[in-house]
Design an enzyme around this catalytic site. Structure first.
Site, short mmCIF file in Angstrom:
data_model
loop_
_atom_site.label_atom_id
_atom_site.label_comp_id
_atom_site.label_asym_id
_atom_site.label_seq_id
_atom_site.Cartn_x
_atom_site.Cartn_y
_atom_site.Cartn_z
N CYS A 120 0.99 -1.15 0.25
CA CYS A 120 -0.01 0.04 0.08
C CYS A 120 0.69 1.24 -0.12
CB CYS A 120 -0.95 -0.26 0.79
SG CYS A 120 -1.58 -1.30 0.64
N ARG B 223 5.35 0.06 -5.97
CA ARG B 223 4.81 -0.14 -5.00
C ARG B 223 3.83 -1.72 -4.86
NH1 ARG B 223 6.58 2.68 -0.86
NH2 ARG B 223 5.11 1.75 1.33
N TRP C 102 -2.83 -2.54 -2.10
CA TRP C 102 -2.64 -3.59 -2.37
C TRP C 102 -3.58 -5.22 -1.14
CZ3 TRP C 102 1.86 -7.54 -1.03
CH2 TRP C 102 1.91 -8.70 -1.95
N ASN D 246 -1.01 2.50 5.60
CA ASN D 246 -0.35 0.90 5.13
C ASN D 246 0.19 0.15 6.44
OD1 ASN D 246 1.76 -0.57 4.40
ND2 ASN D 246 2.87 1.05 3.99
N GLY D 247 0.27 -1.45 6.02
CA GLY D 247 0.40 -2.23 7.14
C GLY D 247 -0.83 -3.42 7.71
N GLU E 74 19.30 -15.96 -8.63
CA GLU E 74 18.79 -15.02 -9.07
C GLU E 74 18.84 -14.54 -9.95
OE1 GLU E 74 18.32 -12.06 -7.81
OE2 GLU E 74 18.23 -10.19 -8.74
N LYS F 187 14.59 -13.69 -11.38
CA LYS F 187 14.23 -12.46 -12.15
C LYS F 187 13.50 -13.16 -13.57
CE LYS F 187 15.50 -9.71 -10.67
NZ LYS F 187 15.74 -9.14 -9.16
N GLU G 160 9.89 -13.56 -11.55
CA GLU G 160 9.03 -12.38 -11.42
C GLU G 160 8.76 -11.82 -12.70
OE1 GLU G 160 10.41 -9.84 -8.74
OE2 GLU G 160 12.35 -10.40 -9.61
N HIS H 116 19.82 -36.14 -8.81
CA HIS H 116 18.74 -36.40 -7.93
C HIS H 116 17.79 -36.21 -7.94
CE1 HIS H 116 22.86 -37.62 -5.76
NE2 HIS H 116 23.91 -36.58 -6.24
N LYS I 296 6.94 -3.68 -4.31
CA LYS I 296 8.12 -3.21 -4.05
C LYS I 296 8.79 -3.03 -2.78
CE LYS I 296 12.48 -1.56 -5.99
NZ LYS I 296 13.17 -3.06 -5.89
C1 F6R Z 1 12.93 -9.46 -6.43
C2 F6R Z 1 12.93 -8.83 -5.24
C3 F6R Z 1 12.42 -9.45 -3.68
C4 F6R Z 1 13.03 -8.01 -3.28
C5 F6R Z 1 13.05 -8.65 -1.98
C6 F6R Z 1 13.86 -7.98 -0.26
O1 F6R Z 1 13.67 -8.34 -7.65
O2 F6R Z 1 12.59 -7.23 -5.61
O3 F6R Z 1 13.32 -10.16 -3.74
O4 F6R Z 1 14.67 -8.53 -3.33
O5 F6R Z 1 11.53 -7.92 -1.42
O6 F6R Z 1 13.50 -6.78 -0.16
P1 F6R Z 1 14.23 -5.66 0.29
O7 F6R Z 1 16.30 -6.24 -0.80
O8 F6R Z 1 13.53 -4.70 0.25
O9 F6R Z 1 14.28 -5.83 1.79
#
Ligand code: F6R
Length: 588
Positions: A2, A27, A73, A97-98, A463, A467, A470, A486, A583
């Protein structure tokens, strides 16, 4: 997650709030809403979907000089108009928010007092409590204090009381909130980008502080309702740094900033191949726990390899949501490193607090200046990535990996390794300028992609797979190459796409023999390596410029990011705001 904005001042609130809400879109959200005042009454307009949908049903000419805005959200209750914020009960209108963890208990109590609820949200208990306390206590600050004492969880809250439309109130705990000021009035917002088109002057609201905004002044109180003084900060970046600058997407723009991000991070800690005072002394630590979520966890794995390899120190890396609930062993020489781009991730913050409760030293590696994790840790090392708008992290990951290389060098005492970082920005530029579309074309219409590698390459595989998942919604799996036999190799057939990563000479032959097994089962293999090997176990390859192992991961991640970006583009995905993602994950 949010997002909150609010305005009180001399100008019309609605256009300002709409503008700010657009900067909070990154976000992640599923609905939005605005509250404003007309004829001394608070009116609320809400809509499901994009902010454009809200804009379409809103009269921006309404002459309200106070307002609240929200992007929601969904957590408690699905996306719908009734669940969208702002929520109004009696005299009080609120954006939040929260998560209010004890909302059911409060709701049941208030229901017994004949208070009606219109939504399925946890948020609605906030205006309901405020209004309930207000019936017997007309001092709004005291009503806010009682509400804060009653609710549990994480919250950033903006409030308008219909009996007091010349003030905007705000308080927070857990979720971030700033207050900002320009010549026309005052703002509240979840983050700085939201207000940057109006002002770069802001104040960070700390846990359990209350802000009372008027059109021409602002006061702050602690929970004892004593007035407190707050420092006005100036945001260093410019409005342009958060605009697209001609790129199709923020993700692409941010990847293309990686050369600068590398240099900014390096130059902040290093000058003339020596560490500056900005780098802390870490000599006394013999055991390190690295903790993070998602990509921050994967970059932590890179840190684990680099620090244990080069500094000969015992390092473990764990996902914050596991770490915070398991039995952890600390001793006097333990350092807990929390990695977080936003500095607000709930599980990472909880892991930090757990370490502090155990009297263990903590170090935050954070991008967002002034964020909760950066403020609460004993030491903070900022990465210099600048504002990251795309939900999928890219440049912050590269900056974190750079900083972890520096930490490994610092802890190892092998300062001569610093010169290995000279000129890396040119190699970054080279990789950024390669054309990844042909690789993406091989992947975008397939359902399964496997990323295989060992050791640090396996961390990079994780990673790369994240990427791709997502941004393009393809099922991507990272497998440690030795584990293939395995079980997972049974999934390989001539329809499978495999990205094989091998950047370490010592294990090159092992990974290659795994790739040969895969190739002989018909899979299509993209090989990412720093050795120019001619063979028939791959279909396409990407050669990473050869550099010292201490800094190598920051180069290998670039093709992984750009392949994911191009695949998502071919699939027509909402690249900067992937579905269901936020985000900053400020709730558990
Ligand atoms: C992936 C991504 C998430 C963040 C994770 C941690 O692209 O952005 O996996 O890495 O939510 O977020 P932070 O780094 O803000 O603690």
């Amino acid at each position: 997650m949010c997002g909150i904005v609010g305005y009180i001042g001399k100008e019309r609130a609605i256009p300002k709030i709409l503008n700010s809400l657009k900067f909070l879109e990154y976000r992640g959200y599923d609905s939005s809403g605005i509250a404003y005042v007309k004829n001394n009454k608070v009116n609320i307009i809400k809509e499901v979907g994009k902010i454009k949908a809200l804009e379409n049903i809103l009269d921006i000419n309404i002459d309200s000089k106070i307002g609240l805005g929200h992007t929601r959200w969904a957590t408690h209750g699905g996306p719908s108009v009734k669940n969208s914020h702002p929520h109004k009960v009696g005299k009080f209108t609120v954006v939040h928010n929260g998560i209010i963890e004890n909302y059911l208990e409060i709701k049941n109590e208030l229901l017994k007092n004949n208070i009606e609820f219109k939504s399925d949200t946890d948020t609605e208990v906030i205006p309901a409590l405020l209004d309930f306390y207000y019936r017997s206590d007309k001092n709004i600050l005291s009503v806010i204090k009682k509400t804060i004492n009653r609710i549990k969880g994480s919250y950033a809250v903006g409030i308008i009381c219909e009996d007091d439309i010349n003030h905007l109130y705000a308080f927070r705990c857990g979720s971030p909130l700033i207050v900002a000021k320009d010549d026309s009035g005052y703002y509240i917002a979840s983050d700085v980008p939201a207000i940057l088109s109006f002002t770069n002057k802001y104040i960070i609201l700390e846990e359990n502080e209350i802000a009372v905004l008027e059109s021409n002044r602002c006061e702050f109180y602690n929970l004892n309702l004593n007035k407190i003084k707050k420092e006005i900060k100036v945001f260093e970046g410019t409005y342009e740094t958060i605009m697209l600058n001609g790129y199709d997407h923020y993700m692409l723009k941010e990847i293309h900033e990686e050369g600068k991000v590398f240099l900014d991070t390096l130059n902040y800690y290093v000058k003339d191949n020596s560490f500056k005072d900005t780098m802390i002394n870490l000599k006394k630590y013999k055991r390190i726990h690295i903790v993070g979520c998602g990509s921050a966890y994967y970059v932590g794995l890179i840190g684990e390899y680099l620090i244990s390899e080069f500094a000969n120190i015992e390092v473990t890396c764990e996902v914050a949501s596991e770490y915070r609930y398991k039995k952890v062993f600390y001793n006097d020489s333990t350092l807990v490193i929390i990695i977080s781009q936003s500095g607000e991730t709930a599980d990472s913050l909880a892991a930090l607090r757990m370490a502090k409760e155990n009297h263990v030293d903590t170090l935050a590696i954070v991008n967002v200046v002034g964020s909760s994790i950066s403020r609460e840790a004993d030491y903070t090392l900022y990465v210099k990535a600048g504002p990251e708008i795309a939900v999928a992290t890219t440049k912050a990951f590269l900056a974190q990996a750079t900083l972890l290389s520096l930490l490994a060098i610092k802890l190892s005492g092998k300062l001569e390794l610093l010169k290995e970082l000279n000129g890396i920005e040119n190699k970054i530029e080279y990789l950024l300028n390669l054309d990844y579309r042909d690789y993406a074309k091989e992947i975008y219409n397939h359902d399964n992609v496997f990323y295989i590698g060992r050791l640090i390459d396996y961390a990079l595989c994780q990673e790369g797979a994240l990427k791709l998942k997502e941004t393009s919604y393809i099922n991507a799996l990272a497998i440690s190459s030795g584990e293939l036999k395995h079980g997972t190799i049974s999934l390989i057939n001539d329809n499978t796409r495999v990205v094989g990563i091998c950047t370490k000479k010592e294990i090159m032959s092992k990974t290659i023999s795994n790739l040969k097994e895969i190739k002989s089962r018909g899979a299509y293999v993209i090989f990412i390596t720093n050795e120019d090997i001619e063979d028939d176990f791959y279909d396409k390859k990407i050669i990473i410029p050869k550099v010292h192992d201490i800094i190598e991961p920051i180069l290998t991640v670039i093709p992984l990011q750009l392949i994911a970006y191009n695949v998502a583009k071919y699939r027509g995905c909402d690249i900067d705001k992937p579905r269901n993602l936020a985000k900053s994950v400020t709730v558990e």
